[in-house]
Design a protein around this motif. Structure first.
Motif, mmCIF file in Angstrom:
data_model
loop_
_atom_site.group_PDB
_atom_site.id
_atom_site.type_symbol
_atom_site.label_atom_id
_atom_site.label_comp_id
_atom_site.label_asym_id
_atom_site.label_seq_id
_atom_site.Cartn_x
_atom_site.Cartn_y
_atom_site.Cartn_z
ATOM 1 N N GLN A 132 5.923 -50.247 36.626
ATOM 2 C CA GLN A 132 7.272 -49.717 36.513
ATOM 3 C C GLN A 132 7.361 -48.277 36.981
ATOM 4 O O GLN A 132 6.417 -47.507 36.837
ATOM 5 C CB GLN A 132 7.832 -49.880 35.115
ATOM 6 C CG GLN A 132 6.944 -49.443 33.982
ATOM 7 C CD GLN A 132 7.666 -49.678 32.672
ATOM 8 O OE1 GLN A 132 8.394 -48.825 32.226
ATOM 9 N NE2 GLN A 132 7.465 -50.836 32.072
ATOM 10 N N VAL B 110 18.188 -46.365 28.654
ATOM 11 C CA VAL B 110 18.773 -46.462 27.312
ATOM 12 C C VAL B 110 18.527 -45.123 26.608
ATOM 13 O O VAL B 110 17.373 -44.701 26.491
ATOM 14 C CB VAL B 110 18.126 -47.622 26.514
ATOM 15 C CG1 VAL B 110 18.681 -47.680 25.101
ATOM 16 C CG2 VAL B 110 18.337 -48.945 27.245
ATOM 17 N N LYS C 181 11.248 -52.186 37.307
ATOM 18 C CA LYS C 181 10.110 -52.878 36.674
ATOM 19 C C LYS C 181 9.862 -54.186 37.420
ATOM 20 O O LYS C 181 10.817 -54.919 37.704
ATOM 21 C CB LYS C 181 10.416 -53.212 35.213
ATOM 22 C CG LYS C 181 10.754 -52.013 34.335
ATOM 23 C CD LYS C 181 10.988 -52.464 32.893
ATOM 24 C CE LYS C 181 11.312 -51.298 31.975
ATOM 25 N NZ LYS C 181 11.526 -51.713 30.581
ATOM 26 N N GLU D 122 11.852 -45.677 19.085
ATOM 27 C CA GLU D 122 11.581 -47.098 19.319
ATOM 28 C C GLU D 122 11.015 -47.740 18.058
ATOM 29 O O GLU D 122 10.217 -47.121 17.346
ATOM 30 C CB GLU D 122 10.579 -47.259 20.467
ATOM 31 C CG GLU D 122 11.143 -46.734 21.789
ATOM 32 C CD GLU D 122 10.159 -46.877 22.941
ATOM 33 O OE1 GLU D 122 9.945 -48.007 23.409
ATOM 34 O OE2 GLU D 122 9.605 -45.851 23.376
ATOM 35 N N GLU E 84 16.545 -51.426 35.601
ATOM 36 C CA GLU E 84 17.154 -51.302 34.276
ATOM 37 C C GLU E 84 17.820 -49.950 34.149
ATOM 38 O O GLU E 84 17.244 -48.927 34.564
ATOM 39 C CB GLU E 84 16.065 -51.341 33.199
ATOM 40 C CG GLU E 84 15.636 -52.722 32.818
ATOM 41 C CD GLU E 84 14.649 -52.665 31.667
ATOM 42 O OE1 GLU E 84 13.733 -53.484 31.695
ATOM 43 O OE2 GLU E 84 14.776 -51.808 30.753
ATOM 44 N N GLY E 85 19.010 -49.926 33.545
ATOM 45 C CA GLY E 85 19.631 -48.657 33.206
ATOM 46 C C GLY E 85 18.844 -47.988 32.091
ATOM 47 O O GLY E 85 18.194 -48.669 31.290
HETATM 48 P P1 AMP Z 1 8.006 -51.520 28.705
HETATM 49 O O1 AMP Z 1 6.788 -51.778 29.531
HETATM 50 O O2 AMP Z 1 9.224 -52.259 29.185
HETATM 51 O O3 AMP Z 1 7.731 -51.731 27.235
HETATM 52 O O4 AMP Z 1 8.338 -49.959 28.851
HETATM 53 C C1 AMP Z 1 7.434 -48.953 28.448
HETATM 54 C C2 AMP Z 1 8.193 -47.772 27.839
HETATM 55 O O5 AMP Z 1 9.080 -47.192 28.805
HETATM 56 C C3 AMP Z 1 9.066 -48.156 26.661
HETATM 57 O O6 AMP Z 1 8.323 -48.215 25.475
HETATM 58 C C4 AMP Z 1 10.077 -47.016 26.679
HETATM 59 O O7 AMP Z 1 9.539 -45.857 26.084
HETATM 60 C C5 AMP Z 1 10.280 -46.752 28.161
HETATM 61 N N1 AMP Z 1 11.405 -47.566 28.671
HETATM 62 C C6 AMP Z 1 11.312 -48.819 29.167
HETATM 63 N N2 AMP Z 1 12.533 -49.283 29.527
HETATM 64 C C7 AMP Z 1 13.417 -48.314 29.263
HETATM 65 C C8 AMP Z 1 14.854 -48.183 29.424
HETATM 66 N N3 AMP Z 1 15.599 -49.162 29.956
HETATM 67 N N4 AMP Z 1 15.437 -47.019 29.029
HETATM 68 C C9 AMP Z 1 14.697 -46.017 28.503
HETATM 69 N N5 AMP Z 1 13.359 -46.067 28.338
HETATM 70 C C10 AMP Z 1 12.707 -47.191 28.707
#
Ligand code: AMP
Length: 358
Positions: free
Chosen positions: A156, A183, A145, A188, A180-181
């Motif tokens: 990302q 998760v 990201k 959510e 990021e690892g």
């Molecule tokens: P974000 O822009 O960081 O909110 O990421 C968008 C979506 O990607 C999140 O709502 C998750 O569904 C997925 N996601 C982001 N980071 C992770 C992670 N470290 N592990 C698993 N799924 C992730």
């Protein structure tokens, strides 16, 4: 620290749908809003005044701040220089510290994990050496990201093997990033916490969130979180708001990992009202928008109690073309943002479908 009386003007940096709904909520309390935005958005249609200008024009921002009693913002990528220019004239709530933390994924994760709150394993990447170190630290699967300007899944890239990381970093123009690892979450959730000027915090019930193409699709309340996990989620959000000296509504997005010793893992924070809190407009006495306005105006917070079960569904792009059918649905509140063209991926509105509280 007296409350701004009705008739006062709140300045909002940003002119999109969040600004629009903040302005509508302020109007209910007899407060006016003045929007500052780089483009004329839907917030301008419902506000007492608007200034259209670049956020980089600090003179213009200062002049805008001179005409209002307090400044807040409705998107997290407000340039810090604009927030500081306003702060030299009137209070800016939430303060620029929250902006600085939320604008940089590395700062954000470092800050939150520094509070003893779980986040996904992460490592910074800015060159080849840090890229190799990140693979050693995180493993060969994860999500790359960009540190700055990522939202709704933008900026990302999913990494499935170590060989994919270098080309992914190149495709992000080698912008400073974090790996990021993954998760292994079951679902959510997000916590909407509001913190008053005097430090009191209140938390809304916690929605379960689903996404489509990286964009929030639905928020359902109540979520299946147990009372114990919900209490921990509230505690985490309150601790972050307090550590930031925050004023207003803060959105804290979390993963729920049922088998883990610490099942709630913070993904990111949004220093503003949040899409996953739009259900509060119809299922609560006082919405997230009104509570944000109350907090930044120094008013007592309103009730965050929920009187109905609710599913909020975003209307993305052409979804909003069904407005006549949606307007005719029973127990459904339709909200349209007044945007002229329904481009794919654009948030055009949302519906809140209510049921009696279970
Ligand atoms: P974000 O822009 O960081 O909110 O990421 C968008 C979506 O990607 C999140 O709502 C998750 O569904 C997925 N996601 C982001 N980071 C992770 C992670 N470290 N592990 C698993 N799924 C992730």
């Amino acid at each position: 620290m007296t409350a701004l009386p009705p008739g006062s003007t709140i300045g909002i940096l940003g002119g999109g749908q969040l600004g629009r709904m903040l302005s509508l909520a302020a109007a209910r309390l007899g407060l006016k809003c003045h929007i500052y935005s780089d483009v004329p958005g839907g917030a301008c249609d419902v506000s007492a005044a608007s200034t259209i200008g670049p956020f980089e024009d600090v003179e213009r921002v200062r002049a805008f701040a001179n005409g209002v009693d307090v400044v807040t913002y409705e998107f997290e990528n407000v340039p810090l220089a604009a927030a500081h220019a306003a702060e030299a004239v009137v209070p800016v709530r939430p303060g620029p510290k929250a902006l600085a933390v939320a604008q940089d994924r590395l700062e954000e994760k470092t800050f939150i994990s520094g509070l003893g709150i779980p986040v996904a394993p992460f490592a910074p990447i800015h060159d080849d050496a840090s890229l190799e170190a990140a693979v050693r630290a995180i493993g060969d699967a994860g999500i790359l990201k960009t540190r700055h300007l990522g939202y709704d899944g933008k900026g990302q890239i999913r990494i499935r093997s170590a060989g994919e990381l270098k080309p992914a970093f190149t495709s992000l123009q080698r912008a400073p990033s974090v790996l990021e690892g993954l998760v292994p979450f079951a679902y959510e959730v997000s916590v909407l916490v509001v913190r008053a000027l005097q430090g009191e915090t209140r938390v809304y019930d916690i929605p379960l969130n689903t996404h489509k193409d990286g964009i929030l699709d639905t928020s359902t309340v109540p979520s299946p979180l147990s009372a114990r996990d919900a209490a921990r989620a509230r505690e985490i959000a309150g601790a972050i708001a307090t550590a930031l000296g925050y004023v207003g509504v803060l959105g804290v997005e979390m993963f729920y990992v049922p088998e883990a010793a610490e099942p709630l893992v913070v993904n990111e924070i949004a220093p503003r009202v949040h899409n996953s809190g739009h259900w509060t407009m119809d299922a609560c006495l006082v919405s997230q928008f009104e509570n944000h306005i109350r907090a930044v105006a120094g008013w007592p917070l309103g009730s965050t109690d929920r009187h109905s079960d609710v599913v909020m569904t975003n209307l993305i792009g052409a979804d909003a073309d069904r407005w006549t059918a949606l307007a005719a649905e029973p127990a459904t509140a339709l909200h349209l943002y007044g945007k002229p063209d329904a481009r794919p991926g654009r948030k055009m509105g949302h519906v809140n479908r209510l049921k009696p509280r279970s």
